[in-house]
Motif scaffolding. Structure first.
Motif, mmCIF file in Angstrom:
data_model
loop_
_atom_site.group_PDB
_atom_site.id
_atom_site.type_symbol
_atom_site.label_atom_id
_atom_site.label_comp_id
_atom_site.label_asym_id
_atom_site.label_seq_id
_atom_site.Cartn_x
_atom_site.Cartn_y
_atom_site.Cartn_z
ATOM 1 N N MET A 113 5.671 9.014 -4.662
ATOM 2 C CA MET A 113 4.419 8.609 -5.279
ATOM 3 C C MET A 113 4.062 7.162 -4.986
ATOM 4 N N THR A 114 5.062 6.299 -4.914
ATOM 5 C CA THR A 114 4.754 4.907 -4.609
ATOM 6 C C THR A 114 4.203 4.780 -3.193
ATOM 7 N N LEU A 115 4.819 5.471 -2.261
ATOM 8 C CA LEU A 115 4.323 5.457 -0.894
ATOM 9 C C LEU A 115 2.882 5.946 -0.862
ATOM 10 N N PHE A 116 2.674 7.040 -1.583
ATOM 11 C CA PHE A 116 1.339 7.627 -1.595
ATOM 12 C C PHE A 116 0.336 6.686 -2.231
ATOM 13 N N LEU A 117 0.753 5.988 -3.267
ATOM 14 C CA LEU A 117 -0.121 5.028 -3.936
ATOM 15 C C LEU A 117 -0.526 3.928 -2.967
ATOM 16 N N GLY A 118 0.454 3.416 -2.239
ATOM 17 C CA GLY A 118 0.186 2.354 -1.277
ATOM 18 C C GLY A 118 -0.830 2.791 -0.233
ATOM 19 N N ILE A 119 -0.637 4.001 0.285
ATOM 20 C CA ILE A 119 -1.545 4.515 1.302
ATOM 21 C C ILE A 119 -2.944 4.727 0.725
ATOM 22 N N SER A 120 -3.018 5.271 -0.484
ATOM 23 C CA SER A 120 -4.319 5.495 -1.108
ATOM 24 C C SER A 120 -5.051 4.182 -1.317
ATOM 25 N N PHE A 121 -4.288 3.151 -1.669
ATOM 26 C CA PHE A 121 -4.894 1.842 -1.869
ATOM 27 C C PHE A 121 -5.548 1.368 -0.579
ATOM 28 N N LEU A 122 -4.801 1.498 0.530
ATOM 29 C CA LEU A 122 -5.343 1.078 1.815
ATOM 30 C C LEU A 122 -6.590 1.860 2.189
ATOM 31 N N GLU A 123 -6.547 3.155 1.866
ATOM 32 C CA GLU A 123 -7.668 4.032 2.178
ATOM 33 C C GLU A 123 -8.908 3.611 1.400
ATOM 34 N N ASP A 124 -8.726 3.434 0.090
ATOM 35 C CA ASP A 124 -9.864 3.127 -0.784
ATOM 36 C C ASP A 124 -10.469 1.765 -0.525
ATOM 37 N N CYS A 125 -9.655 0.786 -0.135
ATOM 38 C CA CYS A 125 -10.241 -0.541 0.028
ATOM 39 C C CYS A 125 -10.931 -0.659 1.374
ATOM 40 N N GLY A 126 -10.724 0.296 2.268
ATOM 41 C CA GLY A 126 -11.421 0.282 3.543
ATOM 42 C C GLY A 126 -10.572 -0.189 4.698
ATOM 43 N N LEU A 130 -0.737 -8.701 11.033
ATOM 44 C CA LEU A 130 -1.223 -8.439 9.679
ATOM 45 C C LEU A 130 -0.949 -6.992 9.277
ATOM 46 N N PHE A 131 -1.227 -6.091 10.208
ATOM 47 C CA PHE A 131 -1.034 -4.676 9.923
ATOM 48 C C PHE A 131 0.416 -4.384 9.600
ATOM 49 N N PHE A 132 1.323 -4.898 10.418
ATOM 50 C CA PHE A 132 2.735 -4.629 10.179
ATOM 51 C C PHE A 132 3.227 -5.306 8.912
ATOM 52 N N LEU A 133 2.622 -6.448 8.597
ATOM 53 C CA LEU A 133 2.978 -7.102 7.345
ATOM 54 C C LEU A 133 2.592 -6.217 6.164
ATOM 55 N N ILE A 134 1.375 -5.664 6.236
ATOM 56 C CA ILE A 134 0.920 -4.789 5.159
ATOM 57 C C ILE A 134 1.833 -3.566 5.030
ATOM 58 N N LEU A 135 2.199 -2.973 6.159
ATOM 59 C CA LEU A 135 3.091 -1.821 6.124
ATOM 60 C C LEU A 135 4.432 -2.202 5.509
ATOM 61 N N TRP A 136 4.924 -3.363 5.932
ATOM 62 C CA TRP A 136 6.215 -3.822 5.407
ATOM 63 C C TRP A 136 6.141 -3.987 3.891
ATOM 64 N N LEU A 137 5.000 -4.554 3.413
ATOM 65 C CA LEU A 137 4.815 -4.736 1.973
ATOM 66 C C LEU A 137 4.874 -3.402 1.251
ATOM 67 N N ILE A 138 4.226 -2.404 1.824
ATOM 68 C CA ILE A 138 4.230 -1.084 1.188
ATOM 69 C C ILE A 138 5.642 -0.511 1.131
ATOM 70 N N PHE A 139 6.390 -0.697 2.212
ATOM 71 C CA PHE A 139 7.756 -0.194 2.194
ATOM 72 C C PHE A 139 8.620 -0.952 1.204
ATOM 73 N N GLU A 140 8.406 -2.253 1.124
ATOM 74 C CA GLU A 140 9.153 -3.043 0.146
ATOM 75 C C GLU A 140 8.820 -2.569 -1.265
ATOM 76 N N LEU A 141 7.517 -2.365 -1.495
ATOM 77 C CA LEU A 141 7.090 -1.888 -2.810
ATOM 78 C C LEU A 141 7.799 -0.585 -3.140
ATOM 79 N N THR A 142 7.875 0.269 -2.143
ATOM 80 C CA THR A 142 8.453 1.576 -2.371
ATOM 81 C C THR A 142 9.963 1.523 -2.527
#
Lengths: 75, 587
Positions: free
Chosen positions: B285-298, B215-227
């Motif tokens: 900024m997209t990378l940063f957005l993705g990381i901030s999202f993960l941070e804020d949601c817990g 799951l974790f790697f999937l989420i990371l992959w999604l963030i990279f794809e987004l970016t």
């Protein structure tokens, strides 16, 4: 007996904490004081770190540090 | 003008409250001497609010606590806004007992009243207020409830005067907590039995033995794809088009009547240099957005939790995993994210190791060289470079941990907060602020370096010339013997590497200009497979681009930035030379 001897989901009362002074201070500030109820909630896929529940909040803590939290008895 | 200190535990919605009260009237900086963010804002012309870092107590040891303590002790605050999580009062009030010692009026804000209600808690705020000797206000910041009342209360400024008694001088934590429990057993009633919360349900999957890592790697992959596929890169491409195909020609015609050196300065030097950096701002900024999202949601806390064991081998904690992974995209947001680590030392150590995670900008260089010298085995070659970076990060992590970052590890106790939907507004603001900041601070350095590189590559002491006869070329020639043990000593290569300081892709750009014609053919005559590989190793390891240096400097100071630049140069040289020797034996 320490927290690490509990099974997942089991609760106990804190007896004392020892070990690294910084860790102790932080634990106590979070409410890990004598007589407080603590629950071993979960552990990471390889058994380390652990998740404990303290005064309503979940915290993760390394096994080697958790060994220093001794408990009185199971509930 | 009154000043209020905003203080509270992490994860209680303090940032959200600060944003609601100050809107866009905020200034972000650093507290002197520490890598802790300082935020100040104005609710109106009469009220300044200083956002203190989220802390659990005032007396343990972290930089954050030191900062808060010093600020409160300075007396600069006329009153304190103490925000607490109403659904978790017990632990939150510990900090309250500690700040009472400063004899400053406290406005206790009970946030997350909706969560408390959902948990079946009923709070007698009157009683709480009386027993603690503070004014109590209830809000649900994320739902926008109670904020108007809070604002008008802040405007009026009539809080209870703090009685100077010894009620709050507790011997130790246990006494304090006993006192708190006493108050809460009277003031808080719990109606319902413990229900399985959403958080527990989600964690059944997120922390599951078998599902957690996938799951974790999937989420990371999604963030990279987004970016890189969906948002960041396409935006960057559009910006690039705007710069190269719209701005440059427009400027070209505007400047057609001015002297060639001036138009070249503007177009090739400034626009070229600064442009090559600005263009990847959307990626950052997209990378940063993705990381901030993960941070804020817990979720970030869970990620740190499952990665901790592995990260310890590197001398770091689980929290450092994310900055490192982000570094594979771009080191700039990676270093920015290192701020979330627990201790100063961890942050600095992580920031030093992040650039070893081969960033995206180096990929074109690897790809070209690999296709020319190792056809059919490109993936293996590129993969080996990434692996080398990771391996060296481990080794250096252990080395630094034993030498310059020697002192005790900060204890690893991370709260796993309840999952919550991040507030989009906050997220966007935060990301945009970081982006703006990067442009402003990094901008000046990038601008200056662009102009300098342009000057050096277009002039020699006789006047304007082309790159082959420029000062940069002489500089390259002067420096190139250094690369002899690495196998690729030539002024052209040296110059390309120097210009790579702007952005790693520029290495190829410069080579294209200097060698002219077909780059692939030129490379074949200039390198051998062994020297090509050692060149790639050098590109992997040497000083990252000026944006990274600027970010390092901004987040961690000039010393660490200088150290980072130096150690990477030395490391690159040593490893490259070693690799070349080995390659000569093998190839």
């Amino acid at each position: 007996m320490s927290i690490t001897d509990l099974k997942l989901g089991e609760k106990a009362y804190i007896d004392s904490i020892s070990g690294d002074s910084k860790l102790m201070k932080r634990l106590m500030a979070l409410g890990c004081t004598e007589g407080t109820e603590v629950c071993l909630k979960n552990c990471a896929p390889f058994g380390d770190p652990l998740v404990i529940n303290l005064r309503g909040c979940d915290f993760c803590i390394r096994k080697k540090d958790a060994k220093n939290i001794s408990i009185k008895d199971n509930l | 003008m009154k000043t209020a200190a905003l203080i509270g535990n992490p994860n209680v919605g303090k940032t959200s409250l600060f944003n609601s009260l100050t809107g866009s009237n905020q200034y972000v900086g650093n507290w002197a001497g520490v890598t802790v963010e300082k935020k100040e804002g104005f609710m109106n012309e009469d009220l300044k609010i200083v956002d203190l870092p989220g802390i659990y107590a005032m007396d343990t040891f972290s930089s954050e606590e030191k900062v808060a303590k010093e600020f409160l002790a300075s007396g600069e605050a006329d009153f304190i806004i103490n925000i607490v999580d109403a659904s978790n009062l017990e632990r939150n009030l510990y900090l309250t007992t500690q700040i009472k010692e400063y004899n400053t009026p406290i406005l206790l804000v009970l946030n997350m009243m909706d969560v408390a209600a959902a948990k079946g808690l009923e709070i007698d705020t009157e009683l709480l207020s009386r027993k603690l000797g503070v004014t109590v206000v209830t809000i649900s910041a994320s739902k926008g409830k109670g904020l108007d009342e809070l604002k008008s209360l802040l405007d009026r400024g009539d809080f209870l005067r703090v009685p100077i008694e010894n009620d709050f001088q507790f011997q130790d934590e246990r006494e304090a907590y006993d006192y708190i429990s006493g108050i809460l057993s009277a003031a808080v009633k719990k109606k319902d039995e413990h229900k399985r919360t959403n958080t527990e349900k989600i964690d059944k999957v997120a922390l599951n033995k078998f599902l957690a890592y996938p799951l974790f790697f999937l989420i990371l992959w999604l963030i990279f794809e987004l970016t890189f596929s969906w948002v960041g890169q396409p935006l960057a491409g559009y910006l690039s088009y705007l710069v190269d195909d719209v701005l440059v020609p427009a400027l070209g015609s505007l400047l057609s009547s001015s002297s060639p050196w001036f138009s070249s300065l503007i177009i090739d030097g400034i626009i070229g240099g600064v442009g090559s950096v600005i263009v990847f701002l959307p990626v950052i900024m997209t990378l940063f957005l993705g990381i901030s999202f993960l941070e804020d949601c817990g979720y970030m806390a869970r990620a740190a939790f499952i990665m901790d064991k592995a990260m310890r081998k590197m001398g770091l904690s689980g929290k450092a995993f994310i900055p490192m992974i982000v570094g594979f995209g771009c080191s700039v947001p990676g270093i920015m994210t290192a701020r979330t680590l627990e201790s100063e030392k961890d942050r600095k150590l992580t920031a030093l190791l992040v650039p070893l995670m081969s960033c995206n900008a180096r990929l074109p260089v690897y790809a070209l060289f690999a296709s020319v010298f190792f056809p059919g085995r490109e993936s293996a070659v590129v993969f080996s470079l990434y692996l080398l970076g990771i391996l060296l990060a481990f080794l250096l992590g252990m080395l630094f941990k034993r030498t310059i970052f020697k002192k005790d590890e900060e204890p690893f106790i991370i709260e796993l907060p309840e999952y919550k939907a991040p507030e989009l507004k906050n997220l966007m603001n935060h990301t945009w602020d970081k982006g703006k900041d990067f442009l402003k601070k990094a901008g000046t350095l990038i601008f200056s370096v662009s102009v300098v590189v342009w000057l050096l590559s277009n002039f020699n002491f006789g006047g304007m010339t082309d790159i082959n006869n420029s000062i940069l070329a002489s500089l390259g020639g002067f420096v190139s013997p250094v690369f002899a043990p690495l196998g690729f000593a030539s002024w052209q290569n040296a110059v390309s590497l120097i210009t790579g300081l702007m952005a790693k892709e520029v290495v190829l750009g410069t080579m294209g200009v200097i060698y002219g014609g077909s780059l692939a053919a030129a490379l074949q005559s200039q390198f051998t497979p062994a020297s090509a590989y050692s060149f790639l190793v050098f590109v992997l390891l040497y000083t990252p681009c000026v944006s990274v240096i600027a970010t390092m400097k901004k987040e961690f100071g000039s010393w660490l930035a200088a150290f980072s630049v130096t150690y990477q140069l030395v490391l690159a040289w040593i490893v490259s030379a070693l690799v070349y020797r080995i390659a000569l034996l093998v190839m």
